[in-house]
Design a protein around this motif. Structure first.
Motif, PDB file in Angstrom:
ATOM      1  N   LYS A 179      -4.434  -4.841   6.318  1.00  0.00           N
ATOM      2  CA  LYS A 179      -4.423  -4.901   4.697  1.00  0.00           C
ATOM      3  C   LYS A 179      -5.415  -3.938   4.075  1.00  0.00           C
ATOM      4  O   LYS A 179      -5.227  -3.198   3.101  1.00  0.00           O
ATOM      5  CB  LYS A 179      -4.607  -6.087   4.267  1.00  0.00           C
ATOM      6  N   ASN A 189      -6.569  -1.785  -5.249  1.00  0.00           N
ATOM      7  CA  ASN A 189      -7.393  -3.136  -4.852  1.00  0.00           C
ATOM      8  C   ASN A 189      -6.438  -3.761  -3.910  1.00  0.00           C
ATOM      9  O   ASN A 189      -5.159  -3.914  -4.292  1.00  0.00           O
ATOM     10  CB  ASN A 189      -7.534  -3.648  -6.161  1.00  0.00           C
ATOM     11  N   GLN A 190      -6.983  -4.362  -3.155  1.00  0.00           N
ATOM     12  CA  GLN A 190      -6.058  -5.498  -2.154  1.00  0.00           C
ATOM     13  C   GLN A 190      -5.537  -6.444  -3.157  1.00  0.00           C
ATOM     14  O   GLN A 190      -4.287  -7.051  -2.761  1.00  0.00           O
ATOM     15  CB  GLN A 190      -7.204  -6.193  -1.219  1.00  0.00           C
ATOM     16  N   GLU A 191      -6.067  -6.807  -4.318  1.00  0.00           N
ATOM     17  CA  GLU A 191      -5.283  -7.857  -5.169  1.00  0.00           C
ATOM     18  C   GLU A 191      -3.947  -7.242  -5.631  1.00  0.00           C
ATOM     19  O   GLU A 191      -2.966  -8.076  -6.018  1.00  0.00           O
ATOM     20  CB  GLU A 191      -6.160  -8.268  -6.186  1.00  0.00           C
ATOM     21  N   ASP A 192      -3.754  -6.085  -5.796  1.00  0.00           N
ATOM     22  CA  ASP A 192      -2.547  -5.497  -6.203  1.00  0.00           C
ATOM     23  C   ASP A 192      -1.651  -5.099  -5.122  1.00  0.00           C
ATOM     24  O   ASP A 192      -0.405  -4.425  -5.369  1.00  0.00           O
ATOM     25  CB  ASP A 192      -2.724  -4.014  -6.896  1.00  0.00           C
ATOM     26  N   ASP A 212       1.545  -3.151  -6.608  1.00  0.00           N
ATOM     27  CA  ASP A 212       1.929  -3.455  -8.025  1.00  0.00           C
ATOM     28  C   ASP A 212       3.496  -3.734  -8.279  1.00  0.00           C
ATOM     29  O   ASP A 212       4.198  -3.530  -9.187  1.00  0.00           O
ATOM     30  CB  ASP A 212       1.681  -2.213  -9.262  1.00  0.00           C
ATOM     31  N   GLN A 321     -12.420 -16.632   3.695  1.00  0.00           N
ATOM     32  CA  GLN A 321     -11.575 -16.741   2.866  1.00  0.00           C
ATOM     33  C   GLN A 321     -10.602 -17.835   3.321  1.00  0.00           C
ATOM     34  O   GLN A 321     -10.213 -18.625   2.419  1.00  0.00           O
ATOM     35  CB  GLN A 321     -10.657 -15.656   2.926  1.00  0.00           C
ATOM     36  N   SER A 325     -10.351 -20.883   0.719  1.00  0.00           N
ATOM     37  CA  SER A 325      -9.004 -21.340   0.232  1.00  0.00           C
ATOM     38  C   SER A 325      -8.468 -22.874   0.393  1.00  0.00           C
ATOM     39  O   SER A 325      -7.923 -23.336  -0.495  1.00  0.00           O
ATOM     40  CB  SER A 325      -7.841 -20.506   0.685  1.00  0.00           C
ATOM     41  N   SER A 330      -6.375 -23.116  -3.170  1.00  0.00           N
ATOM     42  CA  SER A 330      -6.137 -21.898  -4.031  1.00  0.00           C
ATOM     43  C   SER A 330      -4.706 -21.443  -4.119  1.00  0.00           C
ATOM     44  O   SER A 330      -4.495 -21.023  -4.946  1.00  0.00           O
ATOM     45  CB  SER A 330      -6.851 -20.853  -2.953  1.00  0.00           C
ATOM     46  N   ASP A 332      -3.278 -19.068  -2.322  1.00  0.00           N
ATOM     47  CA  ASP A 332      -3.191 -17.693  -2.232  1.00  0.00           C
ATOM     48  C   ASP A 332      -2.480 -17.609  -0.906  1.00  0.00           C
ATOM     49  O   ASP A 332      -2.337 -18.258   0.089  1.00  0.00           O
ATOM     50  CB  ASP A 332      -4.660 -17.116  -2.043  1.00  0.00           C
ATOM     51  N   GLN A 334      -2.215 -15.826   2.918  1.00  0.00           N
ATOM     52  CA  GLN A 334      -3.088 -15.026   4.101  1.00  0.00           C
ATOM     53  C   GLN A 334      -2.102 -14.954   5.462  1.00  0.00           C
ATOM     54  O   GLN A 334      -1.371 -16.241   5.541  1.00  0.00           O
ATOM     55  CB  GLN A 334      -4.365 -15.945   4.430  1.00  0.00           C
TER      56      GLN A 334
END
Length: 440
Positions: A179, A189-192, A212, A321, A325, A330, A332, A334
């Protein structure tokens, strides 16, 4: 899972990887406030544990974080009352890994730590020890999560899920590394970035890339076709053929080179071995010797950049992480190793898979795949998973027939007489670590 006290036990605390973990626990302390950290090892690793313990304490002191650190040889006391138990062990140490790599080479086969005959031998030694650890977790810390980083991670996860009640998650740094490389390729960014990965440990495919909110999978496959990169430090970075990548329709992970480029990978390995008498295990011994000399220096209060040569880059990111989490519920996403439970329909429910999961306080929840697996992925996946099922059975029960079939059907072996000879040598060379085969 929020608690006033948070205890982590690290089995194999004397590993050269441990400073990565300490670094991660320090950086994420505000979201994951560890109060007690226990590093445990065996007598043969006492010197390394002492060196790692001293460095870890210097790192914690320099950070100012109120983490209480202990080192011990008493595994039971380390596990007792733990919230998380991490495992990063190497049964037989690097000498055993060296044999795992050299035995197959002597038969004209790829010799690799986690793949083929080498990974098979390591699984036979490792799984019984992990199951012993799990029995202690069941007794002394029944609510703890086992975060396993020990290779072969997928086989270990499957054995634990099939033969214990421990809440186990298998972890690998390959997904997070992939990733990061995709994010760097697109300068985002990794968040996107969202990627879908599907398969089993060290045999997974990136089947979807979304940036995005826009699906960029087709563009991504064009970018990587004919390019190097997307490998690991312990795997030769051979370029993917553009037509081949297009025909797969997904990014194969770095370890696929052992299957898709079998002859070329063997030539790379064997050429080095014939010229120097060395394999990757011998390189790692040299790197570890250098690292531990660095770790001894009293002025060192952070993980050294040389640690990335060890192949453990981003281990702390993946491990911390995941625990963070779970601790924070969290939700999120993974990529981790979990029980299949119908997510990959062409595999049995009880086997381990490596897929995208939503991480909650009760552990990972696998996400349904966006589409069915095509035959070019499904075929290789099914046969390697069948090998893994047989290997787990062989490791747990000392089942010679299962062991023989596991080696025979593996795509890197594929011959019954060759498999029989390999198995005999593996059992003899590892006799001290394989009591389950005493009647074989």
């Amino acid at each position: 899972m929020q608690k006033d006290r948070l205890k982590i036990a690290v089995i194999g605390g004397g590993s050269s990887y441990t400073p990565e973990l300490i670094d991660g626990l320090i950086r994420y302390y505000d979201q994951f406030p560890v109060t007690e950290l226990i590093l445990v090892d065996i007598e043969q690793g006492a010197d390394k544990l002492r060196i790692i313990g001293d460095l870890a304490q210097r790192m914690i002191t320099a950070s100012g974080k109120p983490i209480k650190l202990h080192t011990t040889m008493d595994r039971r006391e380390a596990i007792r009352g733990a919230d998380f138990v991490t495992t990063q062990i190497r049964v037989g140490m690097l000498d055993a890994r060296s044999r795992d790599e050299k035995i197959p080479l002597s038969y004209g086969l790829i010799g690799q730590e986690t793949t083929g005959a080498g990974g098979f031998a390591k699984a036979l030694r490792t799984i019984p020890v992990i199951l012993d650890i799990c029995r202690e977790i069941e007794e002394l810390a029944p609510d703890a999560f086992l975060i396993n980083f020990t290779n072969p991670a997928g086989l270990v996860t499957e054995a634990v899920n099939k033969h214990t009640k421990v809440k186990s998650v298998g972890l690998c740094n390959l997904p997070i590394d992939t990733k990061m490389q995709i994010a760097e390729l697109y300068d985002v960014n990794q968040e996107d970035l969202f990627i879908e990965m599907v398969g089993i440990n060290h045999l997974n495919w990136t089947t979807k890339v979304v940036i995005d909110g826009k699906d960029q999978t087709e563009d991504f496959l064009k970018k990587i076709a004919g390019a190097s990169g997307f490998s690991m430090k312990n795997i030769p970075d051979l370029e993917w053929d553009s037509q081949f990548i297009s025909s797969v329709g997904a990014l194969p992970c770095a370890y696929h080179r052992y299957y898709y480029m079998k002859d070329e990978m063997f030539r790379e390995m064997n050429s080095k071995f014939q010229e120097t008498g060395k394999t990757r295990a011998d390189d790692v011994k040299e790197v570890e010797a250098e690292l531990f000399e660095l770790y001894k220096k009293p002025e060192l209060v952070s993980k050294p950049p040389q640690l990335e040569k060890r192949g453990g880059a981003y281990y702390s990111e993946a491990a911390v992480q995941l625990m963070k989490s779970i601790y924070n519920d969290s939700g999120d996403i993974q990529v981790v190793n979990v029980r299949n439970g119908g997510i990959i329909s062409c595999l049995p429910d009880e086997v381990s898979i490596e897929v995208n999961c939503v991480i909650k306080s009760d552990g990972p929840h696998p996400i349904s795949l966006s589409k069915a697996l095509p035959p070019q992925i499904r075929g290789l996946l099914q046969i390697v998973k069948a090998y893994e099922e047989l290997t787990v059975q062989a490791a747990v029960f000392g089942d010679y027939n299962a062991a023989l079939q596991a080696l025979t059907i593996h795509p890197l072996i594929g011959d019954e007489q060759l498999a029989k000879s390999l198995l005999s040598e593996i059992l003899v060379q590892n006799e001290a670590y394989l009591p389950q085969f005493k009647n074989a």
